[in-house]
Design a protein around this motif. Sequence first.
Motif, mmCIF file in Angstrom:
data_model
loop_
_atom_site.group_PDB
_atom_site.id
_atom_site.type_symbol
_atom_site.label_atom_id
_atom_site.label_comp_id
_atom_site.label_asym_id
_atom_site.label_seq_id
_atom_site.Cartn_x
_atom_site.Cartn_y
_atom_site.Cartn_z
ATOM 1 N N SER A 117 -3.707 11.293 -10.504
ATOM 2 C CA SER A 117 -4.107 9.895 -10.691
ATOM 3 C C SER A 117 -2.977 8.903 -10.412
ATOM 4 O O SER A 117 -3.237 7.762 -10.056
ATOM 5 C CB SER A 117 -4.640 9.678 -12.107
ATOM 6 N N ASP A 118 -1.726 9.301 -10.543
ATOM 7 C CA ASP A 118 -0.607 8.385 -10.351
ATOM 8 C C ASP A 118 0.015 8.578 -8.964
ATOM 9 O O ASP A 118 0.137 9.709 -8.484
ATOM 10 C CB ASP A 118 0.445 8.622 -11.434
ATOM 11 N N TRP A 180 1.965 1.910 -8.039
ATOM 12 C CA TRP A 180 2.576 2.492 -9.231
ATOM 13 C C TRP A 180 2.071 1.801 -10.489
ATOM 14 O O TRP A 180 2.050 0.590 -10.606
ATOM 15 C CB TRP A 180 4.092 2.400 -9.156
ATOM 16 N N ASN A 181 1.663 2.622 -11.440
ATOM 17 C CA ASN A 181 1.189 2.143 -12.728
ATOM 18 C C ASN A 181 1.955 2.924 -13.796
ATOM 19 O O ASN A 181 1.682 4.101 -14.024
ATOM 20 C CB ASN A 181 -0.321 2.376 -12.853
ATOM 21 N N THR A 184 0.067 5.257 -16.470
ATOM 22 C CA THR A 184 -0.501 6.546 -16.092
ATOM 23 C C THR A 184 0.586 7.588 -15.861
ATOM 24 O O THR A 184 0.373 8.762 -16.089
ATOM 25 C CB THR A 184 -1.368 6.434 -14.818
ATOM 26 N N THR A 185 1.760 7.146 -15.421
ATOM 27 C CA THR A 185 2.868 8.085 -15.210
ATOM 28 C C THR A 185 3.276 8.709 -16.535
ATOM 29 O O THR A 185 3.524 9.898 -16.622
ATOM 30 C CB THR A 185 4.079 7.369 -14.579
ATOM 31 N N GLU A 188 0.591 11.376 -17.667
ATOM 32 C CA GLU A 188 0.501 12.630 -16.897
ATOM 33 C C GLU A 188 1.677 13.542 -17.158
ATOM 34 O O GLU A 188 1.586 14.717 -16.938
ATOM 35 C CB GLU A 188 0.381 12.319 -15.398
#
Length: 189
Positions: A117-118, A180-181, A184-185, A188
């Motif tokens: 997702s990232d 880039w968010n 979410t990083t 994960e």
Amino acid sequence: STEKAIKEVNSLFEKTPLEKGYIFQISKDLENYKKKYTVLWASFVLSIIGIFLLFLALIENFKAIILTLIIPVSLAFPLLIKAFFRLPWESGDLVGMVIVSGLAVNNGIYLFESDKSDIIIKILDKGRVIIVTSISSMMGCVPLFFSAAEGFVKSLTFFVFWGIGGSLFISLFLFPLIFWNPSTTVREK
């Protein structure tokens, strides 16, 4: 440009005195170059539109626009090099632009097909494939570039080499900045 060259040659011919009954005429080949460039430009624009429509149908969101934008941004690298060194445009450049319009998006496709997702995780997941395919494509251009005489093949390989290099740079460095968010990083990891 071909049109400018034809005008200059015609102006020189007009100043040259001739015997009565004789005229200078530009070869039809020179006049046909303008038509060929128009066809190449049209095919380039149509290829970008076709790629965009394909991505829009497959992805169905704004990422299709971002994936399509990789094409002009990738082409900026060879265009800037040509402008900086004041290198002339050739038909190989336009054919190279058409080819790069299809090749440049491959790196973006690799990234977006990742199930992560990232974007940072996607790059870690697909980065090796992107680097290997880009560098192998670029290295395939090197022998052609150095063995070819000035002209079509040399300008074609120049454009493909630097266009794919631009796509590699965009995929590994520009996409992460756009997508880039940080939230979410963290999840994960």
